[in-house]
Structure formats: structure tokens, C-alpha cells
Write a protein that holds these residues in place. Structure first.
Motif, short mmCIF file in Angstrom:
data_model
loop_
_atom_site.label_atom_id
_atom_site.label_comp_id
_atom_site.label_asym_id
_atom_site.label_seq_id
_atom_site.Cartn_x
_atom_site.Cartn_y
_atom_site.Cartn_z
N SER A 8 0.77 -1.24 -0.15
CA SER A 8 0.00 -0.07 0.00
C SER A 8 0.81 1.24 -0.18
N LEU A 9 2.23 1.08 -0.06
CA LEU A 9 3.20 2.25 -0.20
C LEU A 9 2.72 2.90 -1.48
N VAL A 10 2.71 4.38 -1.38
CA VAL A 10 2.67 5.28 -2.63
C VAL A 10 3.53 6.50 -2.43
N ALA A 11 4.02 7.01 -3.59
CA ALA A 11 4.76 8.15 -3.45
C ALA A 11 3.94 9.47 -3.13
N MET A 12 4.30 10.29 -2.17
CA MET A 12 3.20 11.44 -2.09
C MET A 12 4.27 12.97 -2.06
N VAL A 48 -0.86 12.49 -4.27
CA VAL A 48 -0.23 10.95 -4.55
C VAL A 48 0.48 11.56 -5.88
N ILE A 49 1.76 10.83 -6.08
CA ILE A 49 2.63 11.38 -7.18
C ILE A 49 2.25 10.18 -8.28
N ASP A 50 1.59 10.04 -9.11
CA ASP A 50 1.19 9.10 -9.94
C ASP A 50 2.33 8.70 -11.06
N ASN A 51 2.89 9.78 -11.58
CA ASN A 51 4.10 9.67 -12.57
C ASN A 51 5.31 8.88 -11.83
N PRO A 52 5.64 8.04 -12.45
CA PRO A 52 6.89 7.14 -11.82
C PRO A 52 7.92 7.91 -11.97
N ILE A 53 8.40 8.69 -13.15
CA ILE A 53 9.74 9.42 -13.18
C ILE A 53 9.69 10.46 -12.11
N GLU A 54 8.49 11.13 -11.96
CA GLU A 54 8.57 12.11 -10.81
C GLU A 54 8.52 11.65 -9.43
N ALA A 55 8.05 10.15 -9.15
CA ALA A 55 8.27 9.74 -7.91
C ALA A 55 9.65 9.31 -7.66
N GLN A 56 10.56 8.96 -8.72
CA GLN A 56 11.92 8.56 -8.54
C GLN A 56 12.77 9.68 -8.26
N ALA A 63 11.72 12.38 -6.92
CA ALA A 63 11.41 12.76 -5.42
C ALA A 63 12.13 11.83 -4.51
N ALA A 64 12.26 10.77 -4.77
CA ALA A 64 12.96 9.93 -3.82
C ALA A 64 14.54 9.99 -3.78
N LEU A 65 15.17 10.35 -4.82
CA LEU A 65 16.34 11.01 -5.17
C LEU A 65 16.46 12.16 -4.09
N GLU A 66 15.79 12.99 -4.52
CA GLU A 66 16.12 14.29 -3.45
C GLU A 66 15.87 14.13 -2.29
N GLU A 67 14.78 13.35 -1.87
CA GLU A 67 14.72 12.89 -0.23
C GLU A 67 16.08 12.37 0.32
N GLY A 68 16.60 11.35 -0.57
CA GLY A 68 17.97 10.58 -0.11
C GLY A 68 19.06 11.96 0.07
#
Length: 545
Positions: free
Chosen positions: A382-386, A395-403, A405-410
Motif C-alpha cells: 500500500s506504499l505510494v509516493a506523495m 499522490v505522485i502518479d508519474n513514476p519518473i516524478e516519484a523517482q 522525489a525519492a532521490l531528492e529526499e535521499g
């Protein structure tokens, strides 16, 4: 005065008053004599009393007989049941037939002897596990049972090893072999080992690495060349006649000396030439057959048998248990030659059965449905990118935008950890200190083991491309060593720490590619070859039963 006679018989007591009279000096006449007693009346009274006693005993016995259990036959004759059943009553089927059948009833059935056998299997750390298996259980089934009991990751690399410590030899038991039959041919000091062997079916994936072109030939051809695409088909096809040829050192029977001979391995057996490299039938002598023999690896090194090289193997007849005189000791020039001879021996002996055993786990993986695969937890599914940058989260539906966002968070998290390092010393659970010890939880890390021990583990688990382990460096206490197998050769690469902006990194290429911990380093080289000769593919692990 009253005179009374009492008669007792068994459990019944009968009282009989025979004579009752009173003596008074004033009323009664003088004392009577014996003739005055009425004997006939006495006998009649006694007879009637005995009859009452006997009737009472009969009633008691009849009551006891009715109270005792009666013997009921376990199996009734069906014909008698049909005869005794009235024709007007319908035939009611028995709802519990297994309780009336001697074969199905646990009470009425005869005691059956168990056909199971006790097998003890040892792990590499010296621990053992006892399992009870039926007589028709194969080595693959035993491995899957041990994987289930030990909570290991199930794959086709697990193997059951037949180990003979006195002879100094061992072999990987084939998946289709019956374990009970193999155990019957073993001596008392022999045992089964449970470990991984990645080279068990590797020759099906990379046949050219196992069969050098100069060692494989056709019996009917003079040039000895085989098309690479037809290499395995020739071995599996019983109508073809491939053979392995080359020089081998052969230990002379009853002596410590070795003799170098030109050998030929065919479906009919192992031969040596008495005249150079000639393969004429008059110059060939049989050394061993393949039907009643197995090929073993010698693990004791060169000292026990005084071998000329380290690449020893032997052919052991199945009937031989602990007599080393019956072993056909052989020695190759290098590891690739030894692997070629031993792999060809297995293919010539078992043929298409090996390919079927290789295909079983492959077909099982392809036939797995999504429900049989390991299911992640509900929280992970149930995990989703937000995105919480605005007033409300979205909720971030675009997988490229989610990736991204994850890099920026890291990156933000790393900057925060570096800022905390500058402000003060990290806590014991801080990521910067955790990165120096987190690799010790991984199965590929083996701590402070010697270089020779790492070599031994790599050889035991099959020298295939990409087999690796990590260990502590013996020369540099702050460094680590990556041990990697490539082209059946074991190589070592040192992992050095480097410091940048107050943070410690690890690198294999003198700081060109840096990683915060060893887990990131391993994950990177599993996807990229980098400076290594090949990618990291197989983890060299030590299982504990």
C-alpha cells in the motif's frame, strides 16, 4: 435353650432351624434320648434347603453372565447379513465403513511396520540435523525438506554432498538419486553435508566454459572439431559418440608413484592408450567403467596421495566403502581440465536425466502464479509516493516524478546526517556509525577468515563466474577484501576506506566510485561490472542447520 444349624454355600447363606425347644424343670419331662429326634423331617428340611441354595446360585451366575461383555466379530459375512435382514426393511448403508474394515480401522487393522529411514545431515558449521525419510525420497526432496526446516531461500543450488573424511573425497549427490540407496553404500565414518553448489548445472548455461574445444572430439572424426551449438546435444544424444581426450596423471595401484597417460572418456568407460596418443582399439586399455562407479573430488590436497598437482579427482566403485586401494586416483593439469573430465563423466553416465533434473526448477519458476510467489506485507503493497510540499498532500502518479522525489529526499537526508556529524559525535545508532557494521548482517560477509579458508569455500560451492564473498582484510584492519571467481580462477580485490567531508566511504577503484557502506557497494557491482572482471552474481554463504 434353642439349637440352630446354619449352612453356608459360596455367596449364598441358607439358615435352617432344625429343632427348637425349651427345657424347663417344672413343665418338661425328663431329657429325651437320641431316638426322640425326627430324622426324616430333618432330612427333608435339608434337601429343600439345598434346592433353594442351588436355585439361588443359578440365578446369580445367569446375572453375572449377562453382565459380562460379549465378543463381537470384526468382519461379518455379507451373505449372513442379507439372510438375517428382513425383506421389508430397506438396506441402510453404513456411514462409517472404515471403522468396520480391518484395513481402514486404526484399532482393528494389523500393526504395519514403518518403511522410513533415519538420515543425519551436517552443515558446514558442524551442526547436524536428523530427518526421517521414506525409501523413495530423492536428494532434491531432502534438500527441499532441509530448506524448509532451516528457513533458507529455496533455489536449485542446494545440494546434498556425500563426504568420506578418511578417504578424503566427496561428491555432489545427483538430484534424482535415492538417498537411502546412497547411504547404504557409505561407510560408518561417512556423512552427508548440506551446502550450496552453483556449478551443479552451470555447464547447461555456459557449456564452452566447461568443455574446451581441444579436449572434445568425435570418435568417428579425425579432426576432433565440434560445432559449439551442438556440444551439449552430442552429449545428451545417446546415438552420438563424443569423447573427452587429454593427458592425466594416474596413480599406480599399490604405489605412491604417478604415471602420465593419454586418456579417453567415452560412454563405455574410461580408457588409456598404451602407445602415446593412439586411439586404435589394440592400444586402448579399460581403466574404469561408468555404470557402477561415481566420480569424486579429492579434498585433502597433494600430501595424502602424493599427487603431482592440486587438481585431483578419483573414480570410486559403488561397492567400495573405505578401501582406498580400489580407488582410481587421477590428477589433471589445471582446474578447467579437471572440471571437464568430471562433468563429462556425469553426462555420459546419466545423460538426459541430468537435463530433466536441471529443467525441474526452471519449469517450476515459470509456472509460478502471482499467488504462489512470496507476497509482500500489506503495508509494503500500500506504499505510494506523495508530495507534501503544498498545503495538502497529493499522490505522485508519474513514476519518473516519484523517482526524482525519492532521490531528492535521499540527498536531503545525507546533507542532514553530514550536518549532524559536524555539530557533534553521532550516536551508536546513527547512520554514519551504522554503515561500518551493517554489512556484518549479510550472508556474503564472513568476517575474519583466512585467505585459504575463503579459497576452500569458493571451491566447495562451485567455481562459477560471479561467485563472491567479502571478508576482513588481514593486512589492513580498516579495509575489506572482495573474493571473486571468474573463469574458474579465484581473485581478490581490496576495498579501501576513504574520508571526504568528515564522512567515511568505501571504494574498489581508489576513490573513483565511493559508497557509504558495503551493502551499497555490493548492490552496485551486482548491476554493473565496473573495474571487476564480471558482475557479482552468486553469494558464497554458509548455512546453519
Amino acid at each position: 435353650m434353642k439349637l440352630q444349624l446354619r449352612y453356608s454355600a459360596g455367596a449364598c447363606n441358607a439358615s435352617l432351624s432344625l429343632i427348637s425347644f425349651s427345657l424347663c424343670p417344672s413343665r418338661c419331662p425328663p431329657a429325651p434320648t437320641d431316638d426322640d429326634v425326627d430324622l426324616e423331617q430333618l432330612v427333608n428340611d435339608m434337601n429343600s434347603s439345598m434346592e433353594s441354595v442351588y436355585s439361588t446360585q443359578a440365578d446369580t451366575v445367569e446375572r453375572l453372565r449377562h453382565s459380562q461383555p460379549m465378543h463381537i466379530k470384526a468382519v461379518r459375512n455379507l451373505q449372513e447379513e442379507h439372510q438375517l435382514r428382513p425383506a421389508s426393511l430397506p438396506a441402510i448403508p453404513n456411514p462409517f465403513p472404515e471403522l468396520c474394515s480391518p484395513t481402514g480401522s486404526p484399532i482393528l487393522s494389523p500393526i504395519q511396520t514403518s518403511d522410513n529411514h533415519i538420515v543425519k545431515v551436517w552443515s558446514e558449521d558442524g551442526a547436524g540435523k536428523v530427518v526421517e525419510i521414506p525409501a523413495d525420497m530423492t536428494a532434491r526432496d531432502v534438500c527441499q525438506l532441509l530448506v524448509y526446516k532451516s528457513h533458507c531461500l529455496d533455489d536449485s543450488a542446494w545440494a546434498l554432498v556425500e563426504h568420506h573424511p578418511i578417504l578424503g573425497i566427496e561428491r555432489c549427490v545427483e538430484d534424482h538419486e535415492l538417498v537411502v540407496q546412497v547411504q547404504a553404500s557409505m561407510s560408518g565414518d561417512s556423512k552427508f553435508l548440506f551446502r550450496k553448489n552453483y556449478a551443479k548445472y552451470e555447464f547447461f548455461r555456459n557449456p564452452l566454459n566447461f568443455f574446451p574445444e581441444q579436449m572434445v572430439a568425435f570418435c568417428q572424426e579425425s579432426d576432433g572439431s565440434i560445432p559449439p551449438s551442438q556440444l551439449l546435444q552430442n552429449f545428451l544424444n545417446s546415438s552420438s559418440c563424443p569423447e573427452i581426450q587429454g593427458y592425466l596423471y594416474v596413480k599406480e595401484p599399490g604405489r605412491k608413484s604417478w604415471k602420465k597417460l593419454y586418456m579417453f572418456l567415452r560412454r563405455s568407460g574410461l580408457y588409456y592408450s598404451t602407445k602415446g596418443t593412439s586411439k586404435e582399439p589394440r592400444h586402448l586399455q579399460v581403466l574404469s567403467d561408468l555404470e557402477d562407479s561415481n566420480v569424486f573430488t579429492v579434498i585433502t590436497g597433494r600430501k595424502l596421495y602424493n599427487a603431482p598437482t592440486d587438481y585431483q579427482f578419483c573414480i570410486k566403485p559403488s561397492k567400495v566403502r573405505s578401501d582406498c586401494k580400489e580407488l582410481k586416483m587421477l590428477c589433471a593439469e589445471d582446474e578447467q581440465s579437471r572440471t571437464c573430465w568430471m562433468t563429462a563423466f556425469r553426462l555420459f553416465k546419466y545423460g538426459i536425466v541430468l537435463y530433466q533434473s536441471y529443467n525441474v526448477p526452471q519449469q517450476r519458476k515459470s509456472n509460478l502464479s502471482p499467488f504462489t510467489a512470496p507476497v509482500r506485507s500489506v503495508s509494503e503493497n500500500s506504499l505510494v509516493a506523495m508530495d507534501f510540499s503544498g498545503r495538502t498532500g497529493r499522490v505522485i502518479d508519474n513514476p519518473i516524478e516519484a523517482q526524482s522525489a525519492a532521490l531528492e529526499e535521499g540527498h536531503t537526508w545525507r546533507k542532514r546526517s553530514q550536518r549532524m556529524n559536524v555539530l557533534g559525535s553521532p550516536s551508536p545508532l546513527h547512520p554514519s556509525s551504522l554503515s561500518t557494521v551493517i554489512h556484518r548482517t549479510q550472508v556474503w560477509f564472513h568476517g575474519r577468515i583466512m585467505r585459504e579458508e575463503a579459497h576452500k569455500m569458493m571451491i566447495q560451492q562451485g567455481q562459477v563466474d560471479g561467485l563472491f564473498l567479502l571478508r576482513d582484510s588481514q593486512s589492513n584492519p580498516k579495509a575489506f577484501v572482495l573474493t571473486l571467481c571468474h573463469h574458474q580462477k579465484i581473485k581478490h580485490f581490496q576495498i579501501l576506506p576513504c574520508e571526504e567531508d568528515g564522512q567515511v566511504f568505501f571504494s574498489l577503484d581508489d576513490g573513483a566510485t565511493k559508497f557509504t557502506d558495503l551493502i551499497h557497494l555490493v548492490e552496485f557491482y551486482q548491476l554493473n561490472r565496473g573495474v571487476l572482471p564480471c558482475k557479482l552474481k552468486h553469494q558464497c554463504t554458509a548455512v546453519a542447520l
